[in-house]
Enzyme design. Structure first.
Site, PDB file in Angstrom:
ATOM      1  N   LEU A   1       0.867  -1.174   0.000  1.00  0.00           N
ATOM      2  CA  LEU A   1       0.000   0.000   0.000  1.00  0.00           C
ATOM      3  C   LEU A   1       0.904   1.224   0.000  1.00  0.00           C
ATOM      4  CD1 LEU A   1      -2.669  -0.954   2.709  1.00  0.00           C
ATOM      5  CD2 LEU A   1      -2.938  -1.067   0.227  1.00  0.00           C
ATOM      6  N   ASP A   2       0.460   2.295  -0.645  1.00  0.00           N
ATOM      7  CA  ASP A   2       1.230   3.529  -0.625  1.00  0.00           C
ATOM      8  C   ASP A   2       1.378   4.022   0.813  1.00  0.00           C
ATOM      9  OD1 ASP A   2       1.297   3.435  -3.388  1.00  0.00           O
ATOM     10  OD2 ASP A   2      -0.440   4.758  -3.624  1.00  0.00           O
ATOM     11  N   LYS A   3       2.385   4.828   1.036  1.00  0.00           N
ATOM     12  CA  LYS A   3       2.687   5.328   2.375  1.00  0.00           C
ATOM     13  C   LYS A   3       1.445   5.886   3.070  1.00  0.00           C
ATOM     14  CE  LYS A   3       5.293   9.007   4.703  1.00  0.00           C
ATOM     15  NZ  LYS A   3       6.222  10.149   4.521  1.00  0.00           N
TER      16      LYS A   3
ATOM     17  N   THR B   1      -1.811   5.520   2.156  1.00  0.00           N
ATOM     18  CA  THR B   1      -3.035   4.738   2.005  1.00  0.00           C
ATOM     19  C   THR B   1      -3.144   3.816   3.211  1.00  0.00           C
ATOM     20  OG1 THR B   1      -2.956   4.787  -0.414  1.00  0.00           O
ATOM     21  CG2 THR B   1      -4.258   3.049   0.602  1.00  0.00           C
TER      22      THR B   1
ATOM     23  N   ARG C   1      -5.318   5.736  -7.773  1.00  0.00           N
ATOM     24  CA  ARG C   1      -5.067   7.178  -7.821  1.00  0.00           C
ATOM     25  C   ARG C   1      -4.927   7.669  -9.262  1.00  0.00           C
ATOM     26  NH1 ARG C   1       0.014   7.606  -3.994  1.00  0.00           N
ATOM     27  NH2 ARG C   1      -0.274   9.854  -4.323  1.00  0.00           N
TER      28      ARG C   1
END
Length: 326
Positions: free
Chosen positions: A141-143, A145, A240
């Protein structure tokens, strides 16, 4: 991968439960944290002793009450610093762990983030996880998210979970708050690749990798929409990028969302929530998969984090005052 080695010393005194089993079958049951192929290699390499005698025959039958010893070496797959970082554990057994990742926590060490990551926490929490590629991290997961991630605690579990990802049998669903009014659900089926000029970013590219995102409307507000999204593929920044591509970027997205857009006559509470959100309003809300050992279909859910809940309350109050059409 690092070429450094770690010594493996295992010992067990068996009982009648192994009677009639082959040696490779028995030790696979006794030491499930190691893959069957790895254990078979150790037998063939002379690393396994039965009653103090080296045995190199995987199919040798056992009678029960044998003493089995394994002395082997394994390559360390991950070399980073173990750190005592608290993890929000939703589920755990000897094969897998599911965590609810908070915002502002990087998953894997990289440039500018050598420490303080999920991987560093896993190295401290799970003994032997350094022998599993990427310390068992199957997907990221993105930082900023939030939400659910599954971790493989063994090589065998990781292989199984990666196969599920590749075959698209693992289900991942997200919730997001996006800018603008979406009347109905739909899908975005556009390939994603590296941005042509900004190499740290992703973009819809004709020659990119296939990417499909399904979305449906959970609730409409005056100038925003609450969405439920499901991934068919798992490209970097996929949701995104796709939402920005259809002109409905995720609220708070500093990379793909542009400047915050405030509707006319927005209340102070709404302005505060929109401007105060320092990350993309994206949350991995549900994760479903086949358990790598039992094959049972399991589902976990994680509630929306506080910042997204508060933003939804502010959007709801604003819509109650102004209506859907300002």
């Amino acid at each position: 991968m690092s070429a450094s080695q770690k010594t493996i010393n295992l010992f067990v005194e068996t009982d009648l439960s192994v009677h009639g089993l082959r040696l490779d079958q028995a030790i696979a049951n006794l030491f499930p944290e190691y893959s069957r192929s790895k254990l078979k290699t150790w037998i063939l390499d002379g690393c396994v002793q039965v009653n103090d005698q080296v045995c190199t025959v995987p199919r040798q039958k056992l009678d029960g009450f044998e003493r089995i010893k394994i002395e082997a070496t394994a390559e360390v797959q991950v070399e980073h610093t173990a750190e005592d970082i608290a993890l929000d554990i939703v589920y755990e057994d000897e094969h897998i762990m599911v965590i609810n990742k908070p915002a502002d926590l990087v998953v894997h060490p990289g440039a500018g983030n050598a420490q303080g990551t999920v991987l560093n926490a896993l190295l401290a929490y799970i003994p032997g996880i350094e022998l599993v590629p990427r310390a068992g991290i199957v997907h990221r997961l993105d930082k900023d998210t939030t939400g659910l991630m599954v971790i493989a605690k063994t090589l065998e579990a990781q292989t199984h979970l990666v196969e599920q990802l590749q075959s698209r049998t693992m289900s991942r669903e997200y919730e997001a708050i996006v800018t603008g009014n979406l009347v109905a659900g739909g899908l975005v089926d556009k390939p994603i690749g590296r941005h042509a000029t900004k190499r740290t970013l992703m973009a819809v590219r004709e020659l990119g990798k296939p990417a499909t995102t399904h979305y449906r409307v959970m609730k409409k507000f005056r100038a925003h929409t609450h969405l439920r999204l499901k991934l068919e593929t798992g490209r970097t920044h996929q949701i995104r990028v796709h939402m920005a591509y259809i002109k409905h970027p995720i609220v708070g997205d500093p990379t793909y969302g542009g400047r915050p857009r405030l509707p006319k006559n927005a209340s102070d509470a709404m302005v505060q929530q929109l401007r105060g959100l320092k990350r993309q309003a994206l949350h991995a809300a549900q994760l479903s998969l086949f358990h790598p050992a039992t094959e049972e279909w399991l589902t976990w859910q994680a509630p929306l984090p506080e910042d997204m809940q508060q933003l939804l309350i502010a959007l709801d109050d604003d819509t109650a005052i102004h209506g859907l059409d300002d």
